[in-house]
Scaffold this motif. Sequence first.
Motif, PDB file in Angstrom:
ATOM      1  N   GLU A 186       3.106  -8.114  -3.435  1.00  0.00           N
ATOM      2  CA  GLU A 186       2.110  -8.448  -2.415  1.00  0.00           C
ATOM      3  C   GLU A 186       1.026  -9.319  -3.033  1.00  0.00           C
TER       4      GLU A 186
ATOM      5  N   GLY B  45      -9.621   6.453  -1.066  1.00  0.00           N
ATOM      6  CA  GLY B  45      -8.281   6.758  -0.552  1.00  0.00           C
ATOM      7  C   GLY B  45      -7.224   5.866  -1.179  1.00  0.00           C
ATOM      8  N   SER B  46      -5.940   6.218  -0.992  1.00  0.00           N
ATOM      9  CA  SER B  46      -4.898   5.453  -1.676  1.00  0.00           C
ATOM     10  C   SER B  46      -4.743   4.064  -1.074  1.00  0.00           C
ATOM     11  N   ALA B  47      -5.248   3.856   0.172  1.00  0.00           N
ATOM     12  CA  ALA B  47      -5.164   2.524   0.764  1.00  0.00           C
ATOM     13  C   ALA B  47      -6.004   1.530  -0.030  1.00  0.00           C
ATOM     14  N   GLY B  48      -7.046   2.028  -0.672  1.00  0.00           N
ATOM     15  CA  GLY B  48      -7.916   1.135  -1.429  1.00  0.00           C
ATOM     16  C   GLY B  48      -7.444   0.862  -2.844  1.00  0.00           C
TER      17      GLY B  48
ATOM     18  N   ASN C  91      -2.655  -9.167  -2.030  1.00  0.00           N
ATOM     19  CA  ASN C  91      -3.586  -8.166  -2.562  1.00  0.00           C
ATOM     20  C   ASN C  91      -4.677  -8.815  -3.405  1.00  0.00           C
TER      21      ASN C  91
ATOM     22  N   ASN D  37     -13.963   3.377  -1.530  1.00  0.00           N
ATOM     23  CA  ASN D  37     -12.513   3.203  -1.373  1.00  0.00           C
ATOM     24  C   ASN D  37     -11.739   4.227  -2.185  1.00  0.00           C
TER      25      ASN D  37
ATOM     26  N   GLU E 240     -12.887  -8.347   1.312  1.00  0.00           N
ATOM     27  CA  GLU E 240     -13.380  -7.052   1.811  1.00  0.00           C
ATOM     28  C   GLU E 240     -14.725  -6.642   1.229  1.00  0.00           C
TER      29      GLU E 240
ATOM     30  N   ALA F 123       0.815  -1.221   0.000  1.00  0.00           N
ATOM     31  CA  ALA F 123       0.000   0.000   0.000  1.00  0.00           C
ATOM     32  C   ALA F 123       0.848   1.271   0.000  1.00  0.00           C
ATOM     33  N   ALA F 124       1.999   1.253   0.702  1.00  0.00           N
ATOM     34  CA  ALA F 124       2.804   2.468   0.805  1.00  0.00           C
ATOM     35  C   ALA F 124       3.429   2.869  -0.524  1.00  0.00           C
TER      36      ALA F 124
END
Lengths: 299, 292
Positions: free
Chosen positions: A76, A259-262, A79, A257, A86, A60-61
């Motif tokens: 990853e 945001g960048s986390a999504g 993912n 979702n 989710e 994610a980062a």
Amino acid sequence: MTKPATRPRPPAEAVRVATPVRRRRKRHPGRVVALVLTGLGGLAFISVLVYAVLTALKPAAEVLAVPMRWVPSTFEWSNLALPFTETPFARYFLNSTVVGVSVTVLNVLTCTAAGYSFSKFRYRGRDALFVIVLATLMIPVEIIYVPLYSLVYSLGWVDSFAGLIIPAGTSAFGIFLMRQAIDGVPDELLEAARLDGAGVVRTLVSIVVPVVRGPMAALALFVFMLNWDSHLWPLLVASDDDHRTLPVGLAAMQANNLGSAGVPMMLVAALLAALPTVLLFVTLQRRFVEGVTASAGLR
Amino acid sequence: MAVLALPRRRDSADRRRHTTGMLLAIPALALFAVFAIYPMLRVFYLSVFDYSLTTPPKFVGMDNFAHLATDPQFGEAVLQTVVYAAGTYVPALALALVLAHALNNRTRAGGLIRLLYFLPVAASWVAVSVIWRVVLNPDGLLNQALGLHLNWLTSSDTAMWGLVLMGVWKETGFFLILFLAGLQAIPGELYEASELDGAGRWSRFRYVTWPMLRPVTAVCSVMAVIRGFQAFSPQLVLTNGGFGTEVVNLFVYKTAFENARMGRASAVAVLMFLLLFVLTLVQLRVFARRDR
């Protein structure tokens, strides 16, 4: 009464993009330059998909790190499971598959039968009916969505698979494509079947269908891909949790979702949603091209 | 030859056969009548009513059209559709035409390169939109490649152009398929003859390819207009019509299903239908063959 019409029968010949007409051309420097330039353009096109695939597998980062890195520091693979754990992504996928396959089967059945009817039988009003069908070919379906919705609403088909499947059960270009193809089936074949005692339906199943399998496959592929892409109608008629198809589901997932986390999860979902039609396309390119040219009325 | 229609005496078995043949068209025609023809007629009917699905329609004459004529949002939706359609399809068609010429060969490399341009066609619009949200992100691929830091989707200056860029990427391959099919239908002898006459590359294009491609170009141009007016998914998914991207379909969607004004939405559909009809006729006329 009806006169015996002897209209010319064009051969049911496939348009082939994959194998152009051979022209005796020696290796031209201009041609090499053209290939290099188009190749670079093609790489630019495909880089978007490569970027999407690689970013889907980033931690994610790293997804929106500056400066951007193409290859993740670690892949990853977990993912890949995110959309399934989710969100109800599997459900959307299943819904899309059920609707896509049903619509495709219905179209192949209704269009082949209608094409056979319009091609090989004479009855009053036949040509007028065919012209009416053709006239609707150029009208985008969006234009009739409001009355269509109110019709489906009064039928009680909102939030049901019936509302997704039945209105899409036939298509003008499918009828047109199948009539063209069946025009190319020699009458002698049909006559021979008739003398052997085969009825109309039996002749269709055992004589006509084997000959026009190619165009039927093109129709099936094209209808399936079109339906897989369909967004506005499913959004109107079945956007509840149990009936969402992929386009509606993906859009809903993304709205939750942003945001960048999504990002990795959304990219995995989008790529998986695109995968079936892309794979179909890669393996059945020629059939797809036939479908496209047929839908454009080019044959 | 025409065995099916035996001249003179058509016995009753023959007649029965043709009747059975007629019945085969019924499933398709029934679906068509109910889910295409009836709504088509009804959209004209509904356009002069105030109608919200749950209440009975109330006749309002031309009010819906009068309202649209003065509704700035509708005017903007039309303008934004035209900008999106022209911005996307003019470059896509031009690019497809050039690519079709360069890729109209049977080399293995040519086939592979074609595939690169075709893949976006095969992916669904919503999936592509989700991917492009990341591409158009301030820290996404596009800005990084261009060395910019634009907020593509959240600014009225750039949102439309972000969508246009994505549209060109998605749609070029579709028209490439059509142009390639058109090029391959041109008989090779025409080129051989013109080469014997000493025609260069440009005049071969000008006097052989372009005129022979005219029917395909007409179809491409008609389809481009229709596809342009069908724009919906990217605008809904990426901007929800914000920042100057509310196209007509989105306007209809919001009018009919968020504001429950089905009559007014039908009036828009009627206008779109007439506009597309006229545009199609004009295009077919422009591309009509002068000769023969």
